[in-house]
Design a protein around this motif. Structure first.
Motif, short mmCIF file in Angstrom:
data_model
loop_
_atom_site.label_atom_id
_atom_site.label_comp_id
_atom_site.label_asym_id
_atom_site.label_seq_id
_atom_site.Cartn_x
_atom_site.Cartn_y
_atom_site.Cartn_z
N CYS A 123 0.87 -1.17 0.00
CA CYS A 123 0.00 0.00 0.00
C CYS A 123 0.91 1.23 0.00
O CYS A 123 1.83 1.32 0.82
CB CYS A 123 -0.89 0.01 1.23
SG CYS A 123 -1.86 1.53 1.41
N ALA A 124 0.69 2.14 -0.92
CA ALA A 124 1.53 3.34 -1.01
C ALA A 124 1.36 4.25 0.21
O ALA A 124 2.23 5.07 0.49
CB ALA A 124 1.20 4.12 -2.28
N ASN A 125 0.28 4.08 0.96
CA ASN A 125 0.01 4.95 2.12
C ASN A 125 0.35 4.34 3.47
O ASN A 125 0.37 5.04 4.47
CB ASN A 125 -1.46 5.36 2.13
CG ASN A 125 -1.83 6.27 0.99
OD1 ASN A 125 -0.97 6.91 0.40
ND2 ASN A 125 -3.10 6.30 0.65
N HIS A 126 0.56 3.02 3.52
CA HIS A 126 0.73 2.36 4.81
C HIS A 126 1.87 1.36 4.78
O HIS A 126 1.87 0.44 3.96
CB HIS A 126 -0.57 1.65 5.22
CG HIS A 126 -1.74 2.55 5.27
ND1 HIS A 126 -2.66 2.64 4.24
CD2 HIS A 126 -2.14 3.45 6.21
CE1 HIS A 126 -3.59 3.53 4.56
NE2 HIS A 126 -3.29 4.03 5.75
N ALA A 127 2.81 1.49 5.71
CA ALA A 127 3.92 0.55 5.82
C ALA A 127 3.41 -0.81 6.30
O ALA A 127 2.38 -0.90 6.97
CB ALA A 127 4.97 1.09 6.78
N ASN A 128 4.14 -1.84 5.97
CA ASN A 128 3.85 -3.22 6.41
C ASN A 128 2.48 -3.72 5.96
O ASN A 128 1.87 -4.55 6.62
CB ASN A 128 3.98 -3.35 7.93
CG ASN A 128 5.36 -2.99 8.40
OD1 ASN A 128 6.35 -3.40 7.80
ND2 ASN A 128 5.45 -2.18 9.45
N MET A 129 2.00 -3.18 4.85
CA MET A 129 0.72 -3.62 4.31
C MET A 129 0.98 -4.18 2.92
O MET A 129 0.85 -3.48 1.93
CB MET A 129 -0.27 -2.45 4.25
CG MET A 129 -1.65 -2.83 3.84
SD MET A 129 -2.72 -1.37 3.88
CE MET A 129 -4.18 -2.07 3.15
N GLY A 130 1.43 -5.44 2.88
CA GLY A 130 1.74 -6.04 1.60
C GLY A 130 2.47 -7.35 1.78
O GLY A 130 2.46 -7.94 2.86
N GLY A 131 3.11 -7.78 0.71
CA GLY A 131 3.82 -9.06 0.75
C GLY A 131 4.86 -9.14 -0.35
O GLY A 131 5.04 -8.22 -1.14
N ASP A 132 5.56 -10.28 -0.38
CA ASP A 132 6.63 -10.50 -1.35
C ASP A 132 6.10 -11.11 -2.64
O ASP A 132 5.19 -11.94 -2.61
CB ASP A 132 7.70 -11.43 -0.77
CG ASP A 132 8.50 -10.78 0.34
OD1 ASP A 132 8.61 -9.53 0.33
OD2 ASP A 132 9.01 -11.51 1.20
N LEU A 133 6.72 -10.71 -3.73
CA LEU A 133 6.46 -11.29 -5.05
C LEU A 133 7.83 -11.72 -5.57
O LEU A 133 8.66 -10.89 -5.92
CB LEU A 133 5.82 -10.23 -5.95
CG LEU A 133 5.22 -10.68 -7.26
CD1 LEU A 133 4.26 -9.62 -7.78
CD2 LEU A 133 6.23 -11.01 -8.30
N THR A 134 8.08 -13.03 -5.57
CA THR A 134 9.37 -13.58 -5.96
C THR A 134 9.33 -14.01 -7.41
O THR A 134 8.42 -14.75 -7.82
CB THR A 134 9.74 -14.77 -5.06
OG1 THR A 134 9.69 -14.34 -3.70
CG2 THR A 134 11.14 -15.28 -5.38
N VAL A 135 10.32 -13.57 -8.18
CA VAL A 135 10.39 -13.88 -9.61
C VAL A 135 11.68 -14.65 -9.88
O VAL A 135 12.77 -14.17 -9.58
CB VAL A 135 10.33 -12.60 -10.46
CG1 VAL A 135 10.43 -12.94 -11.95
CG2 VAL A 135 9.06 -11.81 -10.17
N ASN A 136 11.57 -15.86 -10.42
CA ASN A 136 12.73 -16.68 -10.76
C ASN A 136 13.10 -16.52 -12.22
O ASN A 136 12.31 -16.23 -13.04
CB ASN A 136 12.42 -18.16 -10.48
CG ASN A 136 12.12 -18.37 -9.00
OD1 ASN A 136 12.83 -17.93 -8.13
ND2 ASN A 136 11.01 -19.06 -8.74
#
Length: 152
Positions: free
Chosen positions: A139-152
């Motif tokens: 979220c551009a407005n809130h820290a620690n609101m998201g997750g990882d997207l891993t690309v191999n």
């Protein structure tokens, strides 16, 4: 298949009569006249409708907000993974996203927003990662609101 050819000279368009309305435009880059008409080299540009690219995405996630975190298909702060060139579709149509702009960054600290490989039309966002690595949806407005997207 069924097609309609329109235009003349260097600007010829071929429209394939399909449900997806694909359009192929073939400008002639060099031509020579002869008794049988013009011939030359054409470069084709294929435009695939955005809705078709959404439907063909490798991964599709409905994004919502619950308890102050993003959920992807109902999983809070889900970690997701794929390969270079895969298409990730994020459906941002849920009303719970109001005030929570969904962005993809190069890191969880939101240092650099990813702009390459991002396409958005309305509430549909496509991300086609051009390189391997770990990205972060946040979220551009809130820290620690998201997750990882891993690309191999």
């Amino acid at each position: 298949g069924d097609a309609t050819i329109t235009g003349s000279g260097p600007n010829v368009s071929i429209t394939f009569n399909t449900a997806d309305n694909y359009v192929v435009t073939c400008p002639v880059t060099s031509a020579t006249a002869s008794d049988s008409g013009a011939s030359g080299t054409a470069i084709a540009t294929v435009t695939v409708p955005f809705a078709s690219r959404v439907a063909a995405a490798n991964f599709s996630y409905a994004v919502t907000v619950a308890n102050g975190v993003y959920e992807l298909n109902g999983v809070a702060n889900a970690g997701i993974a794929g390969s270079v060139g895969d298409v990730f579709h994020f459906d941002l149509s849920d009303a719970s996203l109001s005030g929570h702009p969904f962005k993809i960054y190069t890191d969880p600290g939101m240092t650099t927003e990813v702009t390459v490989g991002i396409e958005q039309d309305g509430t549909d966002l496509l991300f086609t990662p051009p390189i391997a690595g770990t990205f972060s949806y946040q979220c551009a407005n809130h820290a620690n609101m998201g997750g990882d997207l891993t690309v191999n």
